[in-house]
Design an enzyme around this catalytic site. Structure first.
Site, PDB file in Angstrom:
ATOM      1  N   TRP A 325       0.843  -1.039  -0.066  1.00  0.00           N
ATOM      2  CA  TRP A 325      -0.176  -0.044  -0.001  1.00  0.00           C
ATOM      3  C   TRP A 325       0.952   1.184   0.016  1.00  0.00           C
ATOM      4  CZ3 TRP A 325      -0.448   4.097   3.332  1.00  0.00           C
ATOM      5  CH2 TRP A 325      -1.351   5.110   3.101  1.00  0.00           C
ATOM      6  N   HIS A 326       1.844   1.211   0.709  1.00  0.00           N
ATOM      7  CA  HIS A 326       2.648   2.348   0.910  1.00  0.00           C
ATOM      8  C   HIS A 326       3.544   2.824  -0.439  1.00  0.00           C
ATOM      9  CE1 HIS A 326       2.386   1.939   5.285  1.00  0.00           C
ATOM     10  NE2 HIS A 326       2.685   3.159   5.211  1.00  0.00           N
ATOM     11  N   GLY A 327       3.804   1.639  -1.407  1.00  0.00           N
ATOM     12  CA  GLY A 327       4.306   2.165  -2.687  1.00  0.00           C
ATOM     13  C   GLY A 327       4.589   0.928  -3.523  1.00  0.00           C
TER      14      GLY A 327
END
Length: 482
Positions: A325-327
């Site tokens: 989700w973060h990247g």
């Protein structure tokens, strides 16, 4: 539009005055005004991406109305699937399309059959990871019949586009916010004053601590091969403080702004660097995302109902998904995997919920054991930050190569003493104030703990420090890239 910009310093008072001049009893007028403010705030970055926000919101509004009316299970699942496809489809395209193209290219190249596919160079719309998850929580809750669908489009669109938390959270639940948009709001002076204090505290953490730390972190991580181990260790420690003060600073400002308009947002940070193990740390860090994954992924996967092995499986999935989700980068997946590895021993020993109350409760200072636990937890969290900050896995490995070499014992290579002094000073001030108020909602919630002259001396002192120590121009918030 950045919270730490001149533009926002003009925008916020104008929106505040316009909102309350409409009148406390005119809910629809206030909601419409907030939608307009949210569109201006979001469109300030790039107005073309407003279409994505309005499209996903419109889909979810209509889907929820259908879910409210529909009784057939198959049709309700179809409607929920439409919402999931619209939100996750757009998020996947803009955030992960180029990543998967590159991964396919690399994979087939290793097999000796290069594909030669070209990446699309897609620009990630700011805030898309946050507002899609927030909107999805609404349709999922309506599907579960935990929340009735609102028939008022102004309520729903105001909920999704509420500007204080639109770009970087907290990821609010419709169960908390929709009712607040449906009910009358009246101006509460004490509530607004506390909001202003929280804005001040968040702004201090951002411009004094985070932005100054950035001047030490960025050169080291932009060129890890050109810096020794000592510099990279200190840069990673400074990055831990940078990302905390950047993200929690944004959150403090978001929660404070919301209070000015009569809203209460969920807490997002609870002094995570005072945690005594990684279990407590993750209950105090990025709380809205972690509870979102708990409610909408961990529990549907079976949660803790299937025994310890299912708990382990579901925990690993949550951390890997959180990393992704973060990247769209292998570094974030590695970051999630390492955090899972640190968390698993707590589950196996049944100690993952050992610490739930404030540290050193009723005491001024921690015990030696508490201090040691805090330092170890901070060290583990900081270790994972290498993967969070490095541009790619090659750079991450270079950082560790330098750290575990003789250059670790060389003098650090920081050339700007001013940035170093400002960063360390800001960190110490932040830690002292948050330690004193570790049982409060934010660092400047001092009522009943300090006299009025002491409080105002602190407020004006922080303002003076920001004027003296804040870098010119101000940096963008780190979590805008997610």
């Amino acid at each position: 539009m950045l919270f730490n910009s001149i533009d926002f310093a003009v925008f916020l008072p104008l929106v505040f005055l316009g909102y309350w001049l409409i009148g406390p009893g005119r809910i629809r007028g206030q909601n419409a005004f907030l939608i307009l403010a949210g569109c201006v705030f979001y469109g300030w970055w790039d107005w073309r991406y407003l279409g994505l926000l309005l499209f996903t919101s419109g889909v979810d509004f209509l889907v929820a109305l259908g879910l409210q009316r529909e009784q057939a299970t198959a049709r309700r699942k179809l409607l929920l699937g439409i919402s999931l496809a619209a939100n996750l489809g757009l998020l996947g395209f803009f955030k992960y399309c180029d990543f998967f193209i590159t991964a396919f290219n690399d994979g087939f190249t290793l097999l000796g059959r290069p594909l030669g596919l070209r990446t699309l160079g897609i620009i990630l719309p700011v805030g898309i990871s946050f507002y899609t998850f927030q909107s999805l929580s609404y349709t999922i809750d309506v599907y579960r019949r935990q929340l009735p669908a609102t028939r008022d489009p102004l309520v729903f669109f105001a909920f999704v586009s509420f500007f204080p938390q639109l770009l970087a959270g907290p990821i609010e639940r419709a169960r908390n916010m929709v009712k607040q948009f449906e009910n009358p709001r009246t101006f509460d002076l004490a509530h607004a004053q506390d909001g202003l204090r929280q804005i001040l505290w968040g702004l201090f953490k951002k411009v004094v601590v985070a932005d100054n730390c950035g001047f030490l972190v960025d050169p080291a991580y932009d060129d890890p091969t050109g810096h020794n181990g000592a510099t990279l260790v200190l840069a990673t420690i400074f990055f831990s403080f940078q990302i905390y003060c950047d993200f929690s600073g944004y959150t403090d400002m978001a929660l404070g702004c919301a209070r000015l308009f009569g809203f209460t947002l969920m807490r997002h940070f609870a002094y995570p660097y005072f945690s005594r193990d990684m279990g407590e740390y993750w209950r105090r860090w990025h709380m809205s995302l972690n509870t979102w994954f708990r409610d909408y992924l961990y529990i549907p996967l079976g949660g803790s109902r299937g025994g310890k092995w299912m708990v382990l499986r579901n925990t690993i999935i949550i951390f890997l998904v959180s990393g992704f989700w973060h990247g769209a980068n292998w570094t974030f997946i590695a970051w999630g995997a390492i955090n899972a590895a640190f968390f698993i021993p707590l589950i196996l020993t049944g100690a993952n919920r050992r610490f739930t109350g404030p540290i050193a409760e009723g005491r001024i200072l921690p015990t030696r054991d508490e201090l040691l636990r805090m330092l170890v937890t901070f060290a583990l969290a900081t270790f994972t930050r290498v993967f969070f900050r490095a541009e790619n896995m090659t750079d991450a490995m270079e950082v560790f190569k330098k750290v575990f070499s003789a250059s670790l014992f060389s003098p650090p290579q920081f050339t700007h003493v001013r940035d170093l002094v400002f960063s360390v000073s800001g960190i110490l001030i932040m830690l002292v104030i948050e330690w004193i108020n570790r049982d409060r909602q934010h660092g400047l919630q001092l009522d009943g703990r300090a006299t009025r002259p002491v409080r105002y001396t602190l407020y004006y002192g922080l303002i003076a420090l920001m004027i003296l120590m804040a870098p010119l121009g101000g940096g963008e918030f780190i979590y805008f890239q997610f």
